[in-house]
Write a protein that holds these residues in place. Structure first.
Motif, PDB file in Angstrom:
ATOM      1  N   VAL A 133      -9.620   7.063  -5.120  1.00 37.10           N
ATOM      2  CA  VAL A 133      -8.719   8.274  -5.093  1.00 37.10           C
ATOM      3  C   VAL A 133      -8.282   8.897  -6.450  1.00 37.10           C
ATOM      4  CG1 VAL A 133      -6.603   8.902  -4.391  1.00 37.10           C
ATOM      5  CG2 VAL A 133      -8.168   7.766  -2.762  1.00 37.10           C
ATOM      6  N   MET A 134      -7.861   7.886  -7.357  1.00 33.37           N
ATOM      7  CA  MET A 134      -7.363   8.144  -8.479  1.00 33.37           C
ATOM      8  C   MET A 134      -8.323   9.021  -9.384  1.00 33.37           C
ATOM      9  SD  MET A 134      -5.151   4.694  -8.945  1.00 33.37           S
ATOM     10  CE  MET A 134      -4.408   4.869 -10.504  1.00 33.37           C
ATOM     11  N   ARG A 135      -9.488   8.461  -9.342  1.00 35.96           N
ATOM     12  CA  ARG A 135     -10.756   9.114 -10.089  1.00 35.96           C
ATOM     13  C   ARG A 135     -10.983  10.624  -9.515  1.00 35.96           C
ATOM     14  NH1 ARG A 135     -15.430   4.936 -12.283  1.00 35.96           N
ATOM     15  NH2 ARG A 135     -15.787   6.967 -13.525  1.00 35.96           N
ATOM     16  N   LYS A 136     -11.198  10.892  -8.154  1.00 38.05           N
ATOM     17  CA  LYS A 136     -11.218  11.917  -7.707  1.00 38.05           C
ATOM     18  C   LYS A 136     -10.227  13.194  -8.121  1.00 38.05           C
ATOM     19  CE  LYS A 136     -11.561  14.047  -3.090  1.00 38.05           C
ATOM     20  NZ  LYS A 136     -11.600  13.884  -1.649  1.00 38.05           N
ATOM     21  N   ASN A 137      -9.036  12.420  -8.410  1.00 36.37           N
ATOM     22  CA  ASN A 137      -8.064  13.175  -8.674  1.00 36.37           C
ATOM     23  C   ASN A 137      -7.611  13.498 -10.097  1.00 36.37           C
ATOM     24  OD1 ASN A 137      -7.375  13.975  -6.274  1.00 36.37           O
ATOM     25  ND2 ASN A 137      -6.007  12.370  -5.769  1.00 36.37           N
ATOM     26  N   GLY A 138      -8.774  13.156 -10.882  1.00 36.68           N
ATOM     27  CA  GLY A 138      -8.414  13.215 -12.273  1.00 36.68           C
ATOM     28  C   GLY A 138      -8.251  12.083 -13.383  1.00 36.68           C
ATOM     29  N   VAL A 139      -7.967  10.960 -12.713  1.00 34.84           N
ATOM     30  CA  VAL A 139      -7.754   9.806 -13.906  1.00 34.84           C
ATOM     31  C   VAL A 139      -9.004   9.293 -14.345  1.00 34.84           C
ATOM     32  CG1 VAL A 139      -6.805   7.646 -13.792  1.00 34.84           C
ATOM     33  CG2 VAL A 139      -5.825   9.308 -12.311  1.00 34.84           C
ATOM     34  N   VAL A 140      -9.314   9.573 -15.496  1.00 32.84           N
ATOM     35  CA  VAL A 140     -10.329   9.234 -16.442  1.00 32.84           C
ATOM     36  C   VAL A 140     -10.459   7.716 -16.768  1.00 32.84           C
ATOM     37  CG1 VAL A 140     -11.710   9.539 -18.565  1.00 32.84           C
ATOM     38  CG2 VAL A 140     -10.606  11.410 -17.199  1.00 32.84           C
ATOM     39  N   SER A 141      -9.084   7.141 -17.038  1.00 30.32           N
ATOM     40  CA  SER A 141      -8.916   5.845 -17.299  1.00 30.32           C
ATOM     41  C   SER A 141      -7.818   5.114 -16.616  1.00 30.32           C
ATOM     42  CB  SER A 141      -8.697   5.610 -18.825  1.00 30.32           C
ATOM     43  OG  SER A 141      -9.786   6.263 -19.468  1.00 30.32           O
ATOM     44  N   GLY A 142      -7.946   3.914 -16.188  1.00 29.31           N
ATOM     45  CA  GLY A 142      -6.895   3.271 -15.502  1.00 29.31           C
ATOM     46  C   GLY A 142      -7.490   1.811 -15.053  1.00 29.31           C
ATOM     47  N   VAL A 143      -6.330   1.245 -14.400  1.00 32.52           N
ATOM     48  CA  VAL A 143      -6.722  -0.077 -14.007  1.00 32.52           C
ATOM     49  C   VAL A 143      -5.863  -0.518 -12.523  1.00 32.52           C
ATOM     50  CG1 VAL A 143      -6.041  -2.841 -14.490  1.00 32.52           C
ATOM     51  CG2 VAL A 143      -6.759  -1.292 -16.297  1.00 32.52           C
ATOM     52  N   VAL A 144      -6.493  -0.994 -11.522  1.00 37.99           N
ATOM     53  CA  VAL A 144      -5.893  -1.369 -10.558  1.00 37.99           C
ATOM     54  C   VAL A 144      -5.873  -2.913 -10.521  1.00 37.99           C
ATOM     55  CG1 VAL A 144      -5.875  -1.377  -8.027  1.00 37.99           C
ATOM     56  CG2 VAL A 144      -6.457   0.609  -9.219  1.00 37.99           C
ATOM     57  N   ASN A 145      -4.746  -3.460 -10.403  1.00 37.58           N
ATOM     58  CA  ASN A 145      -4.916  -4.988 -10.617  1.00 37.58           C
ATOM     59  C   ASN A 145      -3.928  -5.620  -9.299  1.00 37.58           C
ATOM     60  OD1 ASN A 145      -4.104  -7.632 -10.958  1.00 37.58           O
ATOM     61  ND2 ASN A 145      -3.488  -7.246 -13.041  1.00 37.58           N
ATOM     62  N   ALA A 146      -4.827  -6.462  -8.569  1.00 33.39           N
ATOM     63  CA  ALA A 146      -4.217  -6.929  -7.231  1.00 33.39           C
ATOM     64  C   ALA A 146      -4.160  -8.459  -7.444  1.00 33.39           C
ATOM     65  CB  ALA A 146      -5.026  -6.686  -6.047  1.00 33.39           C
ATOM     66  N   SER A 147      -3.009  -8.830  -7.863  1.00 36.25           N
ATOM     67  CA  SER A 147      -2.556 -10.355  -8.088  1.00 36.25           C
ATOM     68  C   SER A 147      -3.615 -11.043  -8.968  1.00 36.25           C
ATOM     69  CB  SER A 147      -2.470 -10.881  -6.780  1.00 36.25           C
ATOM     70  OG  SER A 147      -1.357 -10.497  -6.241  1.00 36.25           O
ATOM     71  N   GLY A 148      -4.209 -10.327 -10.065  1.00 36.42           N
ATOM     72  CA  GLY A 148      -5.140 -10.849 -10.954  1.00 36.42           C
ATOM     73  C   GLY A 148      -6.590 -10.480 -10.637  1.00 36.42           C
ATOM     74  N   ASP A 149      -6.822  -9.937  -9.510  1.00 35.64           N
ATOM     75  CA  ASP A 149      -8.140  -9.398  -9.138  1.00 35.64           C
ATOM     76  C   ASP A 149      -7.955  -7.806  -9.358  1.00 35.64           C
ATOM     77  OD1 ASP A 149      -8.790 -11.998  -8.373  1.00 35.64           O
ATOM     78  OD2 ASP A 149      -9.123 -11.255  -6.280  1.00 35.64           O
ATOM     79  N   LEU A 150      -8.964  -7.369 -10.375  1.00 35.17           N
ATOM     80  CA  LEU A 150      -8.501  -6.054 -10.981  1.00 35.17           C
ATOM     81  C   LEU A 150     -10.054  -5.344 -11.190  1.00 35.17           C
ATOM     82  CD1 LEU A 150      -9.481  -5.776 -14.244  1.00 35.17           C
ATOM     83  CD2 LEU A 150      -7.262  -7.354 -14.320  1.00 35.17           C
ATOM     84  N   THR A 151      -9.805  -3.857 -10.982  1.00 36.99           N
ATOM     85  CA  THR A 151     -10.887  -3.100 -11.607  1.00 36.99           C
ATOM     86  C   THR A 151     -10.282  -2.042 -12.613  1.00 36.99           C
ATOM     87  OG1 THR A 151     -12.431  -1.620 -10.928  1.00 36.99           O
ATOM     88  CG2 THR A 151     -10.469  -1.221  -9.663  1.00 36.99           C
ATOM     89  N   ALA A 152     -11.001  -2.088 -13.745  1.00 34.80           N
ATOM     90  CA  ALA A 152     -10.885  -1.047 -15.021  1.00 34.80           C
ATOM     91  C   ALA A 152     -11.860  -0.115 -15.055  1.00 34.80           C
ATOM     92  CB  ALA A 152     -10.481  -1.959 -16.040  1.00 34.80           C
ATOM     93  N   TRP A 153     -11.319   0.905 -15.345  1.00 34.52           N
ATOM     94  CA  TRP A 153     -12.458   2.030 -15.852  1.00 34.52           C
ATOM     95  C   TRP A 153     -11.692   2.781 -17.088  1.00 34.52           C
ATOM     96  CZ3 TRP A 153      -8.845   2.264 -11.917  1.00 34.52           C
ATOM     97  CH2 TRP A 153      -8.417   3.566 -11.924  1.00 34.52           C
TER      98      TRP A 153
END
Length: 306
Positions: free
Chosen positions: A157-177
């Motif tokens: 959702v965030m990438r679709k709305n223009g976020v080029v770089s970010g992190v979603v961290n779920a209690s240490g399980d994360l995805t980064a782009w």
């Protein structure tokens, strides 16, 4: 913030703070939407309806829920049942990870109490898009894959709305782009299973997800020995031999889903499986604090934490 029973942190790289805040809010709303879909704490969620009709009748579900269950069953097949969303069927009298538990159940009792855990008894009808649990008392739950799926969807959702770089961290399980404001890749830490607040190694990543399963998160002590909250669905007893498993791959859902089964399968079988898969790597710490890695991971690690 607390979402899906976990502490989520969302980060966005932008020179416009208000814009970044709006994108983070959109990511949070997506996680909240998935929580409503998958929760077992609400009687009218699709998950609860499937469980309530176990052994009775198929339940029509959304394409999203059906797809997540389909993918979960593929992972069950891949891991020879070590990953199983019917883990919710476990008899609640078997395990309560609190100070009142003084001894392990005997093997026969444990095995009897996990008899309803069986992904092969989930019947999918793709044409009608229905889900049936074959036996009364069976329950599914998405604790082993849900937060990774939510992190992946929030990122989308965030990438679709223009976020080029970010992190979603779920209690240490994360995805980064993307990249940090400095232009460098994101630096993530691998938790020391002997001390949850400490890091024993760092990795620089981008467009990558990381998930860790470990016995330091929730456990009981019996006669001075630590028993993980991770239960082997075949035996009903806690897994032993591995303190933590960290999975790295491009997709947060897969990283989340693969961490626990590798712990259940053990070092040799778990690493053999990972080594046969593409675009996925693993770091394991065994009970003797020896570090094991899959074949193609490019990271400098001490071979032991001692």
């Amino acid at each position: 913030m607390k979402l899906m029973g976990n502490h989520f942190e969302l980060s966005v790289v932008s020179t416009d703070g208000d814009w970044a805040g709006e994108r983070i809010d959109e990511g949070v709303r997506e996680i909240q939407r998935i929580e409503r879909l998958l929760t077992t704490y609400s009687e009218d969620s699709e998950t609860s309806l499937i469980n309530a009709n176990a052994g009775l009748s198929p339940v029509a579900v959304s394409e999203e829920t059906f797809g997540l269950i389909e993918r979960s069953l593929r992972i069950s097949q891949l891991t020879q049942g070590a990953f199983d969303i019917t883990y919710g069927s476990i008899d609640k009298r078997l395990w309560n990870f609190d100070t009142s538990m003084q001894r392990l159940p005997d093997a026969a009792t444990a095995k009897r109490m996990v008899r309803l855990i069986d992904h092969r008894k989930i019947i999918l009808d793709a044409e009608r898009r229905t889900v049936l649990l074959e036996e009364e008392g069976m329950r599914i739950g998405f604790g082993g894959i849900g937060k990774g799926y939510a992190a992946e969807m929030a990122k989308a959702v965030m990438r679709k709305n223009g976020v080029v770089s970010g992190v979603v961290n779920a209690s240490g399980d994360l995805t980064a782009w993307g990249y940090q404001p400095s232009g460098q890749a994101w630096t993530i830490g691998i938790v020391n299973p002997n001390s949850a607040g400490q890091i024993f190694s760092y990795l620089d990543v981008t467009d990558m997800a990381v998930a860790t399963s470990g016995n330091y998160e929730k456990y009981i002590l019996i006669d001075g020995k630590k028993y993980s909250h991770t239960i082997n669905p075949r035996t009903g007893l806690p897994v032993t031999g591995i303190k933590s498993v960290t999975i790295l791959c491009p997709n947060a859902e897969i990283a989340d889903a693969m961490a626990t089964p590798v712990m259940i399968m053990g070092i040799r079988a778990g690493l053999d499986m990972i080594n046969q898969m593409q675009h996925i790597e693993a770091i394991l710490v065994d009970d003797d604090d020896i570090v094991h890695t899959s074949d193609h991971i490019r990271v400098q690690l001490k071979k032991t934490l001692k």
